[in-house]
Design a protein around this motif. Sequence first.
Motif, PDB file in Angstrom:
ATOM      1  N   ARG A  18       0.832  -1.210   0.000  1.00  0.00           N
ATOM      2  CA  ARG A  18       0.000   0.000   0.000  1.00  0.00           C
ATOM      3  C   ARG A  18       0.867   1.262   0.000  1.00  0.00           C
ATOM      4  O   ARG A  18       0.543   2.236  -0.674  1.00  0.00           O
ATOM      5  CB  ARG A  18      -0.946   0.006   1.193  1.00  0.00           C
ATOM      6  N   LEU A  19       1.955   1.242   0.754  1.00  0.00           N
ATOM      7  CA  LEU A  19       2.861   2.392   0.767  1.00  0.00           C
ATOM      8  C   LEU A  19       3.442   2.620  -0.622  1.00  0.00           C
ATOM      9  O   LEU A  19       3.457   3.759  -1.114  1.00  0.00           O
ATOM     10  CB  LEU A  19       3.985   2.164   1.780  1.00  0.00           C
ATOM     11  N   ASP A  20       3.895   1.553  -1.264  1.00  0.00           N
ATOM     12  CA  ASP A  20       4.447   1.673  -2.608  1.00  0.00           C
ATOM     13  C   ASP A  20       3.405   2.232  -3.577  1.00  0.00           C
ATOM     14  O   ASP A  20       3.699   3.145  -4.353  1.00  0.00           O
ATOM     15  CB  ASP A  20       4.950   0.310  -3.090  1.00  0.00           C
ATOM     16  N   ALA A  21       2.185   1.699  -3.505  1.00  0.00           N
ATOM     17  CA  ALA A  21       1.125   2.186  -4.405  1.00  0.00           C
ATOM     18  C   ALA A  21       0.818   3.653  -4.147  1.00  0.00           C
ATOM     19  O   ALA A  21       0.670   4.439  -5.092  1.00  0.00           O
ATOM     20  CB  ALA A  21      -0.139   1.346  -4.224  1.00  0.00           C
ATOM     21  N   MET A  22       0.746   4.036  -2.878  1.00  0.00           N
ATOM     22  CA  MET A  22       0.445   5.438  -2.546  1.00  0.00           C
ATOM     23  C   MET A  22       1.536   6.364  -3.082  1.00  0.00           C
ATOM     24  O   MET A  22       1.243   7.398  -3.694  1.00  0.00           O
ATOM     25  CB  MET A  22       0.302   5.602  -1.031  1.00  0.00           C
ATOM     26  N   LEU A  23       2.794   5.991  -2.877  1.00  0.00           N
ATOM     27  CA  LEU A  23       3.885   6.837  -3.357  1.00  0.00           C
ATOM     28  C   LEU A  23       3.907   6.909  -4.878  1.00  0.00           C
ATOM     29  O   LEU A  23       4.102   7.979  -5.455  1.00  0.00           O
ATOM     30  CB  LEU A  23       5.225   6.332  -2.818  1.00  0.00           C
ATOM     31  N   LYS A  24       3.696   5.784  -5.527  1.00  0.00           N
ATOM     32  CA  LYS A  24       3.714   5.749  -6.998  1.00  0.00           C
ATOM     33  C   LYS A  24       2.591   6.614  -7.576  1.00  0.00           C
ATOM     34  O   LYS A  24       2.819   7.444  -8.453  1.00  0.00           O
ATOM     35  CB  LYS A  24       3.550   4.307  -7.489  1.00  0.00           C
ATOM     36  N   VAL A  25       1.378   6.433  -7.072  1.00  0.00           N
ATOM     37  CA  VAL A  25       0.218   7.148  -7.614  1.00  0.00           C
ATOM     38  C   VAL A  25       0.288   8.633  -7.288  1.00  0.00           C
ATOM     39  O   VAL A  25       0.022   9.482  -8.147  1.00  0.00           O
ATOM     40  CB  VAL A  25      -1.095   6.515  -7.102  1.00  0.00           C
ATOM     41  N   THR A  26       0.681   8.961  -6.060  1.00  0.00           N
ATOM     42  CA  THR A  26       0.753  10.387  -5.710  1.00  0.00           C
ATOM     43  C   THR A  26       1.921  11.067  -6.428  1.00  0.00           C
ATOM     44  O   THR A  26       1.824  12.254  -6.752  1.00  0.00           O
ATOM     45  CB  THR A  26       0.845  10.611  -4.185  1.00  0.00           C
ATOM     46  N   ALA A  27       2.992  10.329  -6.702  1.00  0.00           N
ATOM     47  CA  ALA A  27       4.089  10.926  -7.477  1.00  0.00           C
ATOM     48  C   ALA A  27       3.601  11.298  -8.869  1.00  0.00           C
ATOM     49  O   ALA A  27       3.912  12.388  -9.371  1.00  0.00           O
ATOM     50  CB  ALA A  27       5.271   9.959  -7.562  1.00  0.00           C
ATOM     51  N   MET A  28       2.832  10.424  -9.492  1.00  0.00           N
ATOM     52  CA  MET A  28       2.283  10.738 -10.822  1.00  0.00           C
ATOM     53  C   MET A  28       1.294  11.896 -10.741  1.00  0.00           C
ATOM     54  O   MET A  28       1.292  12.780 -11.598  1.00  0.00           O
ATOM     55  CB  MET A  28       1.597   9.503 -11.421  1.00  0.00           C
ATOM     56  N   ARG A  29       0.465  11.898  -9.710  1.00  0.00           N
ATOM     57  CA  ARG A  29      -0.514  12.978  -9.537  1.00  0.00           C
ATOM     58  C   ARG A  29       0.197  14.309  -9.351  1.00  0.00           C
ATOM     59  O   ARG A  29      -0.158  15.317  -9.963  1.00  0.00           O
ATOM     60  CB  ARG A  29      -1.413  12.679  -8.344  1.00  0.00           C
ATOM     61  N   CYS A  30       1.198  14.316  -8.492  1.00  0.00           N
ATOM     62  CA  CYS A  30       1.939  15.550  -8.235  1.00  0.00           C
ATOM     63  C   CYS A  30       2.707  16.006  -9.477  1.00  0.00           C
ATOM     64  O   CYS A  30       2.840  17.204  -9.719  1.00  0.00           O
ATOM     65  CB  CYS A  30       2.883  15.361  -7.046  1.00  0.00           C
ATOM     66  N   GLU A  31       3.199  15.049 -10.267  1.00  0.00           N
ATOM     67  CA  GLU A  31       3.901  15.376 -11.509  1.00  0.00           C
ATOM     68  C   GLU A  31       2.982  16.140 -12.451  1.00  0.00           C
ATOM     69  O   GLU A  31       3.389  17.121 -13.081  1.00  0.00           O
ATOM     70  CB  GLU A  31       4.404  14.082 -12.175  1.00  0.00           C
ATOM     71  N   SER A  32       1.734  15.707 -12.536  1.00  0.00           N
ATOM     72  CA  SER A  32       0.779  16.370 -13.432  1.00  0.00           C
ATOM     73  C   SER A  32       0.457  17.790 -12.964  1.00  0.00           C
ATOM     74  O   SER A  32      -0.017  18.605 -13.743  1.00  0.00           O
ATOM     75  CB  SER A  32      -0.510  15.548 -13.547  1.00  0.00           C
ATOM     76  N   ARG A  33       0.753  18.079 -11.700  1.00  0.00           N
ATOM     77  CA  ARG A  33       0.518  19.414 -11.148  1.00  0.00           C
ATOM     78  C   ARG A  33       1.800  20.246 -11.104  1.00  0.00           C
ATOM     79  O   ARG A  33       1.804  21.350 -10.561  1.00  0.00           O
ATOM     80  CB  ARG A  33      -0.061  19.294  -9.737  1.00  0.00           C
ATOM     81  N   GLY A  34       2.883  19.691 -11.633  1.00  0.00           N
ATOM     82  CA  GLY A  34       4.150  20.414 -11.634  1.00  0.00           C
ATOM     83  C   GLY A  34       4.902  20.328 -10.322  1.00  0.00           C
ATOM     84  O   GLY A  34       5.850  21.071 -10.105  1.00  0.00           O
ATOM     85  N   GLU A  35       4.499  19.433  -9.430  1.00  0.00           N
ATOM     86  CA  GLU A  35       5.148  19.297  -8.124  1.00  0.00           C
ATOM     87  C   GLU A  35       5.652  17.872  -7.926  1.00  0.00           C
ATOM     88  O   GLU A  35       5.669  17.362  -6.813  1.00  0.00           O
ATOM     89  CB  GLU A  35       4.149  19.616  -7.007  1.00  0.00           C
ATOM     90  N   GLY A  36       6.034  17.233  -9.009  1.00  0.00           N
ATOM     91  CA  GLY A  36       6.330  15.817  -8.980  1.00  0.00           C
ATOM     92  C   GLY A  36       7.567  15.442  -8.205  1.00  0.00           C
ATOM     93  O   GLY A  36       8.466  16.242  -7.979  1.00  0.00           O
ATOM     94  N   PHE A  37       7.574  14.200  -7.789  1.00  0.00           N
ATOM     95  CA  PHE A  37       8.750  13.617  -7.154  1.00  0.00           C
ATOM     96  C   PHE A  37       9.002  12.229  -7.737  1.00  0.00           C
ATOM     97  O   PHE A  37       9.417  11.296  -7.053  1.00  0.00           O
ATOM     98  CB  PHE A  37       8.599  13.582  -5.627  1.00  0.00           C
ATOM     99  N   ASP A  38       8.777  12.121  -9.064  1.00  0.00           N
ATOM    100  CA  ASP A  38       9.000  10.863  -9.773  1.00  0.00           C
ATOM    101  C   ASP A  38      10.422  10.346  -9.596  1.00  0.00           C
ATOM    102  O   ASP A  38      10.636   9.156  -9.365  1.00  0.00           O
ATOM    103  CB  ASP A  38       8.717  11.026 -11.266  1.00  0.00           C
ATOM    104  N   THR A  39      11.386  11.230  -9.712  1.00  0.00           N
ATOM    105  CA  THR A  39      12.787  10.825  -9.570  1.00  0.00           C
ATOM    106  C   THR A  39      13.034  10.252  -8.184  1.00  0.00           C
ATOM    107  O   THR A  39      13.703   9.229  -8.039  1.00  0.00           O
ATOM    108  CB  THR A  39      13.724  12.022  -9.834  1.00  0.00           C
ATOM    109  N   ASP A  40      12.466  10.907  -7.178  1.00  0.00           N
ATOM    110  CA  ASP A  40      12.619  10.418  -5.802  1.00  0.00           C
ATOM    111  C   ASP A  40      11.912   9.073  -5.623  1.00  0.00           C
ATOM    112  O   ASP A  40      12.432   8.177  -4.963  1.00  0.00           O
ATOM    113  CB  ASP A  40      12.051  11.439  -4.809  1.00  0.00           C
TER     114      ASP A  40
END
Length: 168
Positions: free
Chosen positions: A49-71
Amino acid sequence: MSNKPETRVSKSRSFLAIAGAVAALAALPAAAAPKPAAIGDDGSERVQRLDAMLKVTAMRCESRGEGFDTDYHTFSRQHRGDLDTAARHMRSAYLHAYGAKNGQRALERMNLGMANQYGAGHPWLDCGQLRQVTQGLAIAIGREPLVETAGQLLGYRPVQTIPALAIR
């Protein structure tokens, strides 16, 4: 007066009989179906669940210009073994508990539910805070920090509804 004690005794016996029948009926589903708490008890569900939350929120934040995909990718590479082990354990537990067909369906529904739940973002952390958490986890060593962080951030509750979902 002699009738009253007999009435009390018969009422007591009736109550005990009813209580016994209810207890027996309540025990039947528990004996017939696997206990959901046994699935993921070792922290595998929390890690997944932690992995899924981080993965999905990273993509969501990326679409808003605040992404942490690299992290997130750094975290994912660092803990690939732990994440893969958790996923394998969950798959194995679901297949064992619910059979091949229903177990696979239940696991897919759990994964879809997680993606949908976290697609709206984290309930109280913003993108910047999630970035910091992800960066911290990327340098953490071992599985325990993942399990602990998941417990703190996700309000962990074992899945209780999987048997009903698996049958559909």
